[in-house]
Enzyme design. Structure first.
Site, PDB file in Angstrom:
ATOM      1  N   ARG A 119       0.820  -1.221   0.000  1.00 35.53           N
ATOM      2  CA  ARG A 119       0.000   0.000   0.000  1.00 35.53           C
ATOM      3  C   ARG A 119       0.853   1.271   0.000  1.00 35.53           C
ATOM      4  NH1 ARG A 119      -3.441  -1.377   4.215  1.00 35.53           N
ATOM      5  NH2 ARG A 119      -2.182  -0.095   5.583  1.00 35.53           N
ATOM      6  N   TYR A 161     -16.194  20.979 -10.494  1.00 36.75           N
ATOM      7  CA  TYR A 161     -16.684  19.698 -11.044  1.00 36.75           C
ATOM      8  C   TYR A 161     -17.792  19.176 -10.124  1.00 36.75           C
ATOM      9  CZ  TYR A 161     -16.214  14.754 -12.424  1.00 36.75           C
ATOM     10  OH  TYR A 161     -16.445  13.476 -12.841  1.00 36.75           O
ATOM     11  N   ASP A 199      -7.865  22.536  -8.770  1.00 46.12           N
ATOM     12  CA  ASP A 199      -8.056  21.448  -9.744  1.00 46.12           C
ATOM     13  C   ASP A 199      -7.443  21.931 -11.057  1.00 46.12           C
ATOM     14  OD1 ASP A 199      -8.990  19.673 -11.695  1.00 46.12           O
ATOM     15  OD2 ASP A 199     -10.852  19.263 -10.612  1.00 46.12           O
ATOM     16  N   LYS A 204      -7.368  12.054 -17.317  1.00 49.66           N
ATOM     17  CA  LYS A 204      -7.578  12.861 -18.523  1.00 49.66           C
ATOM     18  C   LYS A 204      -6.279  12.927 -19.351  1.00 49.66           C
ATOM     19  CE  LYS A 204     -11.531  13.802 -16.486  1.00 49.66           C
ATOM     20  NZ  LYS A 204     -12.160  12.621 -15.935  1.00 49.66           N
TER      21      LYS A 204
HETATM   22  C1  LIG Z   1     -12.301  19.020 -13.755  1.00 54.16           C
HETATM   23  C2  LIG Z   1     -12.353  17.605 -13.266  1.00 54.16           C
HETATM   24  N1  LIG Z   1     -11.783  17.308 -12.099  1.00 54.16           N
HETATM   25  C3  LIG Z   1     -11.805  16.069 -11.603  1.00 54.16           C
HETATM   26  C4  LIG Z   1     -12.418  15.041 -12.275  1.00 54.16           C
HETATM   27  C5  LIG Z   1     -12.473  13.684 -11.656  1.00 54.16           C
HETATM   28  O1  LIG Z   1     -11.557  12.810 -12.189  1.00 54.16           O
HETATM   29  P1  LIG Z   1     -11.779  11.224 -12.178  1.00 54.16           P
HETATM   30  O2  LIG Z   1     -12.775  10.927 -13.259  1.00 54.16           O
HETATM   31  O3  LIG Z   1     -10.414  10.703 -12.446  1.00 54.16           O
HETATM   32  O4  LIG Z   1     -12.285  10.844 -10.821  1.00 54.16           O
HETATM   33  C6  LIG Z   1     -13.005  15.285 -13.518  1.00 54.16           C
HETATM   34  C7  LIG Z   1     -13.652  14.181 -14.276  1.00 54.16           C
HETATM   35  O5  LIG Z   1     -14.323  14.387 -15.255  1.00 54.16           O
HETATM   36  C8  LIG Z   1     -12.995  16.610 -14.018  1.00 54.16           C
HETATM   37  O6  LIG Z   1     -13.602  16.920 -15.183  1.00 54.16           O
END
Ligand SMILES: Cc1ncc(COP(=O)(O)O)c(C=O)c1O
Length: 403
Positions: free
Chosen positions: A68, A122, A194, A219
């Site tokens: 882990r 998000y 973010d 992404k």
């Molecule tokens: C701006 C943004 N932050 C975070 C996330 C979350 O990422 P994950 O899908 O890897 O959990 C997303 C997912 O679409 C996103 O668009």
């Protein structure tokens, strides 16, 4: 390779070198090394003696202890991401972007604390604030993404964290990150951003005053729509707190997925450049179409965020939105269903283009989304943009008249 930790190169060079320490890529007994850190899969780590087992329990993250806590494949990815953010002390990895966000908030907030969350976050980030954080006694106020230094008026004695996302989800508002982080530092409030849209290549977050930079590696870093992961990269002051909480929460990632992420990372610079060029070409074409109301892409000179984006970012990635003039749900569905190159599916940042309907009205509270036209979000991939444009033309033809 990359054993000189203090030596820093230009970002594209760092991407090639990052995380490739000889400790993790070579073995003198075998007479050499390999280019990529191998996949070390492990739960159990074996020790030579009780004394060694005890000693290793107190070691930091880059000594084998238990699966882990990671293996060299995991450390190589974390180290590489740290190398991409000048000023960072370390990076922690999570099984998804959402897990990175929620773990970071849990690590840095306590009952009675106040959180300032950007209104264009998000949606699952928002849901976590309204759900679990509220249940644990943390109060959230949502703020206008365009507030800039005015954020100071919303800071209370119990405000512990300001969360930013720039550009914002679905509607792509560009925040004045340096203005917000300056006020936050003066007032002793931690900031977390973010940074999934830009990655440190287009926006080095810590250099703009951010304390914790978050990315959904799912992404652009992964880039191939076949793996999920998230990261938090932090300043020396916050890194120990985040690491302790991450261990306590039991967050761990698979070495196989780390190898996929490392592979994606090596080509991030060229892919982002192509995503950026393709997306801008499509955005400019859309902006000239009679069927289109507004295009939300900060790289367009007419975009509300263009000034701040030009000042702070070194480029744009491939995700943006636009409205279909006079269209409602049904016409938008006819448009999207007619697309052949664009896939219909969640996520973004992969090599293939995607189109999804977006409805920000219900997930805004500090601001109001009043545009009546249906909104579409595009993730522009690595195809030839002429084929994407032909596909969008097919969509417009299928939309016909009526809402
Ligand atoms: C701006 C943004 N932050 C975070 C996330 C979350 O990422 P994950 O899908 O890897 O959990 C997303 C997912 O679409 C996103 O668009």
């Amino acid at each position: 390779m990359n054993d000189r930790k203090d030596e820093r190169f230009r970002p594209a060079t760092e991407l090639v070198r990052a995380g490739r320490r000889t400790d993790w890529t070579s073995d003198p007994r075998l007479g050499g090394g390999v280019v990529n850190p191998p996949v070390w899969r492990a739960s159990t780590i074996l020790y030579d003696s009780i004394a060694e087992m005890k000693a290793r329990g107190h070691a930091t993250h880059d000594k084998l202890y238990y699966g882990r806590r990671g293996t060299p494949t995991v450390w190589a990815l974390a180290d590489a991401l740290t190398g991409m953010e000048p000023g960072a002390e370390g990076t922690l990895l999570y099984p998804s972007g959402v897990a990175a966000i929620t773990s970071g908030l849990l690590a840095l907030l306590s009952p009675g604390d106040h959180l300032l969350m950007v209104d264009t976050a998000y949606e699952p980030t928002r849901q976590f604030c309204d759900g679990m954080l509220k249940r644990f006694g943390v109060e959230t106020s949502f703020y206008d993404p365009l507030i800039g230094a005015g954020i100071g008026d919303l800071i209370r004695p119990e405000t512990k964290l300001i969360f930013l996302e720039s550009p914002g989800s679905l509607t792509f508002e560009v925040q004045d990150v340096p203005a917000i982080t300056r006020v936050a530092r003066e007032r002793g409030v931690v900031t977390m951003l973010d940074n999934t849209w830009a990655t440190p290549l287009l926006f080095p977050a810590l250099a703009h005053g951010v304390d914790v930079a978050m990315m959904s590696l799912t992404k652009y870093v992964g880039g191939h729509s076949d793996a999920m992961m998230g990261s938090l990269t932090a300043t020396p002051a916050l890194w120990p707190r985040l690491r302790k909480a991450t261990y306590q929460l039991g967050q761990a990632v698979s070495p196989d997925d780390c190898a996929l992420m490392l592979r994606g990372l090596r080509t991030l610079d060229v892919r982002l450049q192509r995503h950026g060029v393709n997306a801008l070409a499509v955005a400019e074409w859309l902006a000239a179409r009679p069927e289109v109301g507004r295009v939300f892409h900060p790289g367009l000179p007419g975009d509300a965020g263009h000034r701040l984006w030009s000042r702070d970012f070194s480029g744009a990635s491939g995700l943006f939105g636009f409205t279909l003039k006079g269209a409602g749900d049904a016409a938008r569905a006819r448009f999207i269903d007619a697309l052949a190159h664009f896939g219909l599916g969640f996520s973004w940042g992969g090599y293939e283009s995607l189109a999804v309907p977006a409805d920000p009205q219900a997930i805004r509270s500090a601001t109001a989304w009043t545009d009546p036209d249906a909104l579409v979000r595009l993730s522009i991939g690595l195809e030839d943009p002429a084929d994407l444009i032909a596909d969008l033309e097919r969509g417009f033809a299928a939309m016909g008249g009526g809402g």
